[in-house]
Design a protein around this motif. Structure first.
Motif, PDB file in Angstrom:
ATOM      1  N   LEU A   1       0.805  -1.207   0.000  1.00 10.57           N
ATOM      2  CA  LEU A   1       0.000   0.000   0.000  1.00 10.57           C
ATOM      3  C   LEU A   1       0.841   1.261   0.000  1.00 10.57           C
ATOM      4  O   LEU A   1       0.331   2.366   0.019  1.00 10.57           O
ATOM      5  CB  LEU A   1      -0.953   0.005   1.194  1.00 10.57           C
ATOM      6  CG  LEU A   1      -2.069  -1.040   1.106  1.00 10.57           C
ATOM      7  CD1 LEU A   1      -2.950  -0.958   2.344  1.00 10.57           C
ATOM      8  CD2 LEU A   1      -2.911  -0.834  -0.142  1.00 10.57           C
ATOM      9  N   SER A   2       2.158   1.121   0.002  1.00 10.42           N
ATOM     10  CA  SER A   2       3.022   2.293  -0.150  1.00 10.42           C
ATOM     11  C   SER A   2       3.556   2.308  -1.580  1.00 10.42           C
ATOM     12  O   SER A   2       4.124   1.342  -2.046  1.00 10.42           O
ATOM     13  CB  SER A   2       4.187   2.228   0.832  1.00 10.42           C
ATOM     14  OG  SER A   2       4.950   1.082   0.602  1.00 10.42           O
ATOM     15  N   PRO A   3       3.354   3.383  -2.315  1.00 10.32           N
ATOM     16  CA  PRO A   3       3.675   3.375  -3.742  1.00 10.32           C
ATOM     17  C   PRO A   3       5.172   3.428  -4.013  1.00 10.32           C
ATOM     18  O   PRO A   3       5.945   3.977  -3.253  1.00 10.32           O
ATOM     19  CB  PRO A   3       2.981   4.646  -4.263  1.00 10.32           C
ATOM     20  CG  PRO A   3       2.928   5.528  -3.057  1.00 10.32           C
ATOM     21  CD  PRO A   3       2.727   4.613  -1.882  1.00 10.32           C
ATOM     22  N   VAL A   4       5.529   2.856  -5.152  1.00 12.95           N
ATOM     23  CA  VAL A   4       6.911   2.960  -5.594  1.00 12.95           C
ATOM     24  C   VAL A   4       7.210   4.395  -6.010  1.00 12.95           C
ATOM     25  O   VAL A   4       8.288   4.908  -5.790  1.00 12.95           O
ATOM     26  CB  VAL A   4       7.142   1.986  -6.770  1.00 12.95           C
ATOM     27  CG1 VAL A   4       8.522   2.204  -7.370  1.00 12.95           C
ATOM     28  CG2 VAL A   4       6.998   0.555  -6.298  1.00 12.95           C
ATOM     29  N   ALA A   5       6.233   5.074  -6.576  1.00 11.42           N
ATOM     30  CA  ALA A   5       6.417   6.481  -6.944  1.00 11.42           C
ATOM     31  C   ALA A   5       5.066   7.141  -7.002  1.00 11.42           C
ATOM     32  O   ALA A   5       4.087   6.541  -7.384  1.00 11.42           O
ATOM     33  CB  ALA A   5       7.119   6.586  -8.299  1.00 11.42           C
ATOM     34  N   MET A   6       5.008   8.391  -6.575  1.00 10.23           N
ATOM     35  CA  MET A   6       3.756   9.123  -6.602  1.00 10.23           C
ATOM     36  C   MET A   6       4.066  10.613  -6.677  1.00 10.23           C
ATOM     37  O   MET A   6       4.858  11.117  -5.905  1.00 10.23           O
ATOM     38  CB  MET A   6       2.930   8.814  -5.350  1.00 10.23           C
ATOM     39  CG  MET A   6       1.569   9.484  -5.341  1.00 10.23           C
ATOM     40  SD  MET A   6       0.679   9.168  -3.792  1.00 10.23           S
ATOM     41  CE  MET A   6       0.620   7.390  -3.827  1.00 10.23           C
TER      42      MET A   6
ATOM     43  N   THR B   1       3.519  13.867   0.505  1.00 10.91           N
ATOM     44  CA  THR B   1       2.847  12.601   0.761  1.00 10.91           C
ATOM     45  C   THR B   1       3.888  11.502   0.934  1.00 10.91           C
ATOM     46  O   THR B   1       5.081  11.721   0.728  1.00 10.91           O
ATOM     47  CB  THR B   1       1.879  12.237  -0.378  1.00 10.91           C
ATOM     48  OG1 THR B   1       1.068  11.131   0.042  1.00 10.91           O
ATOM     49  CG2 THR B   1       2.641  11.857  -1.643  1.00 10.91           C
ATOM     50  N   ILE B   2       3.427  10.319   1.283  1.00  9.69           N
ATOM     51  CA  ILE B   2       4.278   9.125   1.317  1.00  9.69           C
ATOM     52  C   ILE B   2       4.482   8.643  -0.104  1.00  9.69           C
ATOM     53  O   ILE B   2       3.517   8.410  -0.840  1.00  9.69           O
ATOM     54  CB  ILE B   2       3.627   8.018   2.170  1.00  9.69           C
ATOM     55  CG1 ILE B   2       3.439   8.479   3.606  1.00  9.69           C
ATOM     56  CG2 ILE B   2       4.485   6.757   2.128  1.00  9.69           C
ATOM     57  CD1 ILE B   2       4.717   8.707   4.370  1.00  9.69           C
ATOM     58  N   VAL B   3       5.746   8.507  -0.524  1.00  8.35           N
ATOM     59  CA  VAL B   3       6.039   8.105  -1.901  1.00  8.35           C
ATOM     60  C   VAL B   3       6.657   6.715  -1.970  1.00  8.35           C
ATOM     61  O   VAL B   3       7.014   6.252  -3.047  1.00  8.35           O
ATOM     62  CB  VAL B   3       6.982   9.119  -2.571  1.00  8.35           C
ATOM     63  CG1 VAL B   3       6.305  10.467  -2.679  1.00  8.35           C
ATOM     64  CG2 VAL B   3       8.290   9.240  -1.796  1.00  8.35           C
ATOM     65  N   GLY B   4       6.789   6.050  -0.856  1.00  9.00           N
ATOM     66  CA  GLY B   4       7.358   4.717  -0.848  1.00  9.00           C
ATOM     67  C   GLY B   4       7.567   4.263   0.581  1.00  9.00           C
ATOM     68  O   GLY B   4       7.193   4.939   1.536  1.00  9.00           O
TER      69      GLY B   4
END
Length: 1017
Positions: free
Chosen positions: A21-26, A871-874
């Motif tokens: 649920l944490s993206p590799v990139a955003m 934001t959280i990007v990874g």
């Protein structure tokens, strides 16, 4: 075939969910161009054994091979095996829509927004079969064989599917307005356990075929909408500060950002979440095959089966809940990561963040809680009814009779019907809170009788207590403010009369202007004034809601300060003050001092004309008159009072609280009540000063106990066997001591013949207790009677009785006794003691030679926060060795951190781009275990082949047919069957049982070994 130790998958599944649920990139800055990403996490459970070995350094196959050798060396056969197949997969599709969009806010107003969406697909499936086969036999000269043969088969299937579409809406200032979520989750668990046992001894044989299991599935689908009460700057503030707390508040005037120096609190109106849900749950629990007939019960008496299917759909609405939401940045460990596009991005570990968009996690938790709670409430009645029916049948089968026949509680008798037909507990009637929707559970005036002890004399006097709706007298409650109470753990109302009074009534002191916490007061008409003006004696609000309501009027204080009177009683011709100071004395020519310090003749006070320049010589007190009475329920008056003065000040005989409505009155009538139950019925009426009836109380009768009571929890008879009953009895009261009461107890048979009896007298004590062993003639019904009698009386004022039936209990069958005796006389205990000693040696070797050295000295769990994107990007998991070298355990490429690990924790695969897109599209179509898991690789015939090669007979285990060629031998010229561990070593694999089963066996054997070692010392 490869076999894997069965390890509970919960922790690893959780890790996969959180990591995925944490993206590799955003890209989270206000975008000029929309972005789109696919990424996923996959795990094949066939890697579990090697992953565990990487962490522990322990060769699991070698360890279990040695354990099986320990069993063979001890003298019994142990063949254990398990096959586990599974797959866990999570995929995320991240998109942004920067085109102008229109949504409605919490108030229904149209607002312009842009949005970003996360499409999450999770599929997890696990299939496991475990087998343990063990046997032992002993034959001595001239005796029948003694032994056991046990086969255990455990099967488990686990499925978890989640589909979640989350879309959040932001304005051009990057403020959060709300989010939508489409959520669908299904959980399924099937577990079955079968045990076949054959026991033999002294020529007898017992066969047991025991089966138990549970099948459970639960699914919940919900479409939800969350709108905040006002746009929130949470993303902006989290990007600008080292520590950011996010809290919900209810007062719009408190919305804002507080704090400075890198630490702030964002106070928001968190708004509401509403949605629809569709839920279903079904379960089946069963147990069969216990040989109860061998223990004196009926065959199948303990068999059970409970099943049900529950469905419901509906809607829900509730406040958005947030607790302890904090963005805490590890600025001491700045990181630079590659999110997959080849560019390096500066990020910071947010060690208090979830491993993904925190707002998505908040909404997901709210949706699950609200929808599941609504579903649970909807099906609770059906679920409880099914359980009650099922267990009632079970208890009736087990013990005979009706399981409810001893339940003396009558729910209907303890319920109250509201005027609108609603049913509530009788305990809630006249408790000061309206529990009926129409408020019919609360009377305008309620009175009950009681007694109060005079602490000086120790004498009890009759008294009254109750509640009054002050509005029935024309009195209004003052306006209130709201603040949070740590003691109540909720918001409380504080009267305007307590605001700005120099005392902190709110825990945080927000009711006092001088504390600097509250600056504005909102009048009831919506206008605002300075908080400093509240309760200052002048109405500054147009509706006067900033000042307390006058419910007292004007009162005259007697000159001796021994009481006060309504102003209209002054100079009325009757002396009401003890010193007569309320009446003009012509002989004394007494004077009256006005409030402005001028003086007039007392003769002019209350003459209808304002003689003081400030008018303080005229006034009118607000008061009422009350009649009340108390009787014993048979018409005998216990206490009464007429024309009792009632007001909201302390001057009156009865003081009324306009907030709580509580009233009380103590009389000077001694409460001469007998020991035991006494009835007190109370009623009364309140009148206006002119005699007009305002409100009456319906007569209410209640019981009041005096003296000690028999303690039912101490009164018991227990069958000790050999025609002996253990009898206990007790009585007492809290606090008070007695010396004129005796407790009598007696045990009688079915014909009322007294078998034994005794007594214990209170000797200036609050409790007495008796314990005796009573000899009885044999089987039958026996009753224990306990009584309390006052000295000099012949009738008991308290009585209790308990009866039991004494009968011979079930006894084991002769066959069972023979087998148990034979096993006890055999050498089985020595076998397990030897096994325990062998295991102790094996684990000593493990402790000395196989404990690995952990290569990491410190670590950091790091959801990766980007200030650039807010934001959280990874997410990453980082570790350092003792030399300070850094490693990326899992996560993106990071500058200064090596991905060449001295130890690998888990073989988790990340995929991105087109492969992730294709995998997500394919997996989204799968809902069943057969689709998620490659069940063709779960070949039970291979497990059967291994067990049969070791000499085990698997024909009755329910596995696929699999036999070994008759001509196959393990060594040329030697047709001796291989042991299980030899087959495993030769085949390069090891079947084994679940850790719980193995550890239980190891624990028992080790206990036996330790006992033997102690005996040899």
């Amino acid at each position: 075939m490869s076999t894997i130790r069965r390890t509970p998958p919960t922790l690893l599944v959780a890790l996969l969910v959180l990591t995925a649920l944490s993206p590799v990139a955003m890209v989270q800055a206000v975008p000029d161009e929309a972005s789109e990403y696919y990424y996923g996490v996959e795990y094949d459970w066939s890697s579990l054994d090697s992953d565990l070995q990487n962490v522990t350094g322990l060769d699991i196959e070698e360890l279990f091979s040695e354990i099986m050798e320990d069993a063979d060396s001890a003298g019994f056969n142990l063949d254990i095996g398990q096959l586990t197949t599974g797959s866990s997969n999570v995929y995320v599709h991240q998109t942004e829509d920067i085109t102008p969009q229109t949504i409605q806010d919490l108030e229904g107003n149209d607002v312009q927004v842009w949005s970003r969406t996360s499409d999450v697909v999770l599929r997890h499936g696990l299939l496991s079969n475990a087998i343990i086969m063990t046997d032992w036999s002993e034959t001595t000269f001239g005796s029948e064989p003694t032994g056991f043969d046990i086969d255990v088969i455990a099967e488990a299937e686990n499925v978890l599917t989640v589909d979640m579409l989350y879309t959040e809406y932001l304005n051009d200032q990057y403020q959060l307005l709300g989010a939508d979520m489409d959520f669908d989750m299904t959980v399924g668990n099937d577990m079955n356990l079968g045990i076949d046992i054959t026991l033999e001894g002294e020529g007898e044989e017992l066969n047991v075929d025991f089966d138990t299991g549970m099948e459970f599935s639960y699914s919940i689908a919900s479409q939800a909408e969350w709108r905040l009460g006002a746009p929130s700057p949470i993303y902006v503030e989290a990007a600008a500060n080292d520590n950011t707390d996010w809290d919900c508040i209810e007062d719009p005037s408190d919305v804002g950002v507080y704090g400075e120096g890198g630490g702030v609190e964002v106070e928001d109106l968190c708004g509401m979440i509403d949605g629809t849900y569709i839920g279903s749950a079904d379960y089946n629990v069963y147990l069969t095959g216990l040989p109860m007939e061998e223990f004196g019960f009926d065959a199948g008496q303990f068999d059970l089966s409970i099943s049900d299917e529950l469905t419901s759909e509906g809607d829900y609405e509730g406040e958005a809940a947030m607790e302890d939401v904090r963005f805490s940045m590890r600025t001491d460990e700045p990181l630079q990561v590659n999110l997959g596009d080849g560019n390096m991005l500066d990020v910071t570990a947010c060690d208090t963040c979830p491993p993904g968009n925190p707002v998505m996690f908040i909404m997901m938790g709210n949706v699950i809680v609200h929808s599941s709670q609504s579903f649970g409430e909807a099906v609770a009645e059906d679920f409880e009814a099914e359980l009650e029916d099922s267990f009632a049948e079970i208890f009736e089968d087990f013990f005979g009779g009706n399981a409810d026949e001893d339940d003396q509680y009558n729910g209907e008798e303890n319920m109250f019907m509201c005027d609108n037909g609603e049913m509530i507990s009788a305990w809630f009637v006249n408790d000061g809170s309206e529990d009926c929707m129409d408020g019919s559970d609360e009377d305008d005036l309620f009175l009950r009788g009681n007694t109060q002890e005079d602490w000086d004399t120790g004498v009890d006097y009759y008294g009254y207590s109750g509640r009054l709706d002050a509005t029935s007298l024309g009195l209004e409650a003052s306006p209130t403010i709201e603040c949070y109470s740590d003691w109540e753990e909720d918001y409380i109302d504080v009267s305007i009369g307590d605001v700005n009074d120099g005392w902190d009534d709110c825990d945080d002191g927000s009711d006092e202007y001088d504390n600097g916490l509250t600056s504005t007061y909102v009048c009831l008409d919506g206008s605002q004034i300075s908080f400093e003006l509240v309760n200052d004696g002048t109405a500054d609000c147009a509706d006067a809601s900033d000042e307390p309501v006058d419910t007292e009027g004007d009162w005259y204080n007697c000159a001796d300060y021994n009481g006060a009177l309504p102003w209209q009683w002054v100079n009325d011709g009757t002396e009401q003050c003890d010193d007569g100071s309320d009446e003009y004395d012509i002989a004394e020519s007494n004077d009256y001092y006005c409030e402005d310090s001028t003086m007039i003749s007392f003769e002019l006070v209350n003459d209808g004309t304002e003689d003081c320049t400030d008018g303080s010589d005229e006034g009118e007190g607000i008061y009422f008159l009350m009649d009340m009475y108390m009787n014993d329920g048979e018409g005998n008056i216990l206490s009464s009072g007429d024309d009792l003065l009632v007001c909201t000040t302390w001057h009156c005989e009865i003081t009324v609280s306009t907030d709580s409505g509580y009233i009380s009155h103590n009389t000077e009538v001694p409460a001469n009540m007998a020991y035991g139950d006494n009835t007190m019925c109370a009623g009364g009426s309140i009148f206006a000063p002119d005699g007009a009836l305002l409100v009456s109380a319906t007569e209410t009768c209640e019981s009041h106990w005096v003296g000690p009571e028999i303690q039912d929890w101490n009164n018991h008879m227990h069958d000790e066997g050999d025609n002996t009953l253990r009898v206990t009895a007790g009585a007492g009261a809290w606090g008070d001591s007695y010396d004129d009461i005796t407790m009598l107890w007696a045990v009688s048979g079915a014909d009322n013949t007294v078998v034994d009896q005794g007594s214990v007298a209170f000797s200036d004590e609050s409790e007495v207790y008796a314990e005796n062993f009573v000899d009885i003639p044999g089987e039958g019904d026996y009753c224990l009677t306990v009584e309390l009698i006052e000295d000099g009386e012949t009738e008991a004022f308290d009585t209790s009785e308990e009866c039991i039936t004494v009968e011979d209990g079930p006894e084991p069958s002769e066959r069972m006794e023979k087998i148990v005796r034979a096993l006890g006389d055999s050498g089985l205990s020595n076998v397990f003691e030897n096994f325990g000693e062998n295991l102790a040696t094996t684990f000593e070797d493990v402790a000395e030679n196989e404990v690995p050295e952990f290569p990491y000295g410190d670590g950091m769990w790091a959801p990766l926060w980007s200030n650039e994107h807010a934001t959280i990007v990874g997410v990453g998991l980082y570790a350092w060795d003792d030399d300070g070298n850094g490693y990326v355990i899992t996560g993106p490429e990071t500058t200064g951190y090596s991905q060449d690990l001295p130890m690998t924790f888990a073989s988790i695969s990340y995929i991105t781009g087109a492969p992730a897109q294709e995998a997500q599209a394919e997996m989204a179509e799968f809902d069943d275990l057969e689709d998620i898991v490659d069940v063709e690789n779960h070949d039970l015939s291979e497990l059967a082949d291994v067990l049969e090669a070791a000499g085990a007979d698997t024909s009755d285990l329910g596995l696929d047919d699999s036999t070994t060629d008759e001509d196959d031998t393990t060594d040329e010229g030697d047709d001796t069957p291989s042991t299980a561990e030899e087959v495993a070593e030769d085949a390069g694999l090891l079947p084994f049982v679940s850790p719980l089963t193995v550890m239980a066996m190891i624990g028992l054997a080790a206990l036996a070994g330790n006992r033997r070692g102690s005996e040899n010392e």
